[in-house]
Design an enzyme around this catalytic site. Structure first.
Site, mmCIF file in Angstrom:
data_model
loop_
_atom_site.group_PDB
_atom_site.id
_atom_site.type_symbol
_atom_site.label_atom_id
_atom_site.label_comp_id
_atom_site.label_asym_id
_atom_site.label_seq_id
_atom_site.Cartn_x
_atom_site.Cartn_y
_atom_site.Cartn_z
ATOM 1 N N GLY A 138 100.318 29.424 21.423
ATOM 2 C CA GLY A 138 100.798 29.695 22.770
ATOM 3 C C GLY A 138 101.181 31.147 22.970
ATOM 4 O O GLY A 138 101.471 31.864 22.013
ATOM 5 N N CYS A 139 101.182 31.588 24.234
ATOM 6 C CA CYS A 139 101.602 32.950 24.591
ATOM 7 C C CYS A 139 102.384 32.876 25.907
ATOM 8 O O CYS A 139 103.093 31.909 26.142
ATOM 9 C CB CYS A 139 100.406 33.891 24.665
ATOM 10 N N LYS A 140 102.231 33.859 26.775
ATOM 11 C CA LYS A 140 102.956 33.865 28.052
ATOM 12 C C LYS A 140 102.253 33.036 29.116
ATOM 13 O O LYS A 140 102.882 32.250 29.813
ATOM 14 C CB LYS A 140 103.138 35.301 28.540
#
Length: 142
Positions: A75-77
Site C-alpha cells: 500500500g501507499c497513499k
C-alpha cells in the site's frame, strides 16, 4: 505482469488471514499514520528541492525482509506507488502479493471525485506508532 488489486476493506481481510502489510510511502508519510503492524520500505524518498526520488535500495531491503513466497499487501497513499512497487516485486519473483487500491488516503479521479476510499477513510485502524523492527531504518540496518 498483472498484479491483483484489492480495496482497503479486502486488504484488511487478507491481513486478518496472515498477510503482512508493506507500506511503500515515504518515511514522513508513514510517520503521520499507517496501518497497524505495517512495515515501511519506501519505493521513493522525498528530497528537499528535488521532490520524490527513487529508492535504489527498495528491492534489496524488501528481499532482506520478506521471503519470495511471503503473503503481502502493498500500500501507499493513493495506489500508484504501491502498484509500481508490487509490479517490481512480482518481476523479482514475489508470488503472493496484492496491491491495495486507494492506498492510505484514497484514489481520486482528475475531477477530484473519490473512486476508492483509502484505508483511513474506510474506518480501518490507524497507528502513528511503529511496531518494533518495522521502520525503514530498522529494516535497512538488518
Amino acid at each position: 505482469m498483472s498484479v491483483q488489486r484489492v480495496t482497503p476493506l479486502e486488504a484488511k481481510l487478507l491481513l486478518d488471514q496472515g498477510f503482512a502489510y508493506l507500506d511503500v510511502r515515504s518515511i514522513p508519510e508513514y510517520e503521520q499514520g499507517h496501518a497497524p503492524f505495517a512495515y515501511n520500505i519506501p519505493i521513493m524518498h522525498f528530497t528537499p528541492g528535488r521532490g520524490m526520488q527513487p529508492n535504489g535500495e527498495f528491492l534489496e531491503i524488501v528481499g532482506k525482509t520478506f521471503a519470495l513466497d511471503a503473503k503481502l499487501v502493498v500500500g501507499c497513499k493513493s495506489g500508484a506507488r504501491s502498484l509500481r512497487a508490487a509490479e517490481l516485486m512480482a518481476q523479482a519473483g514475489y508470488s503472493q502479493l496484492v496491491d491495495m487500491r486507494g492506498g492510505f488516503g484514497g484514489e481520486f479521479e482528475m475531477t477530484g471525485r473519490c473512486v476508492v476510499p483509502g484505508w483511513a477513510d474506510a474506518g480501518l485502524p490507524v497507528s502513528t506508532e511503529p511496531e518494533a523492527g518495522r521502520t525503514y531504518e530498522e529494516l535497512r540496518a538488518k
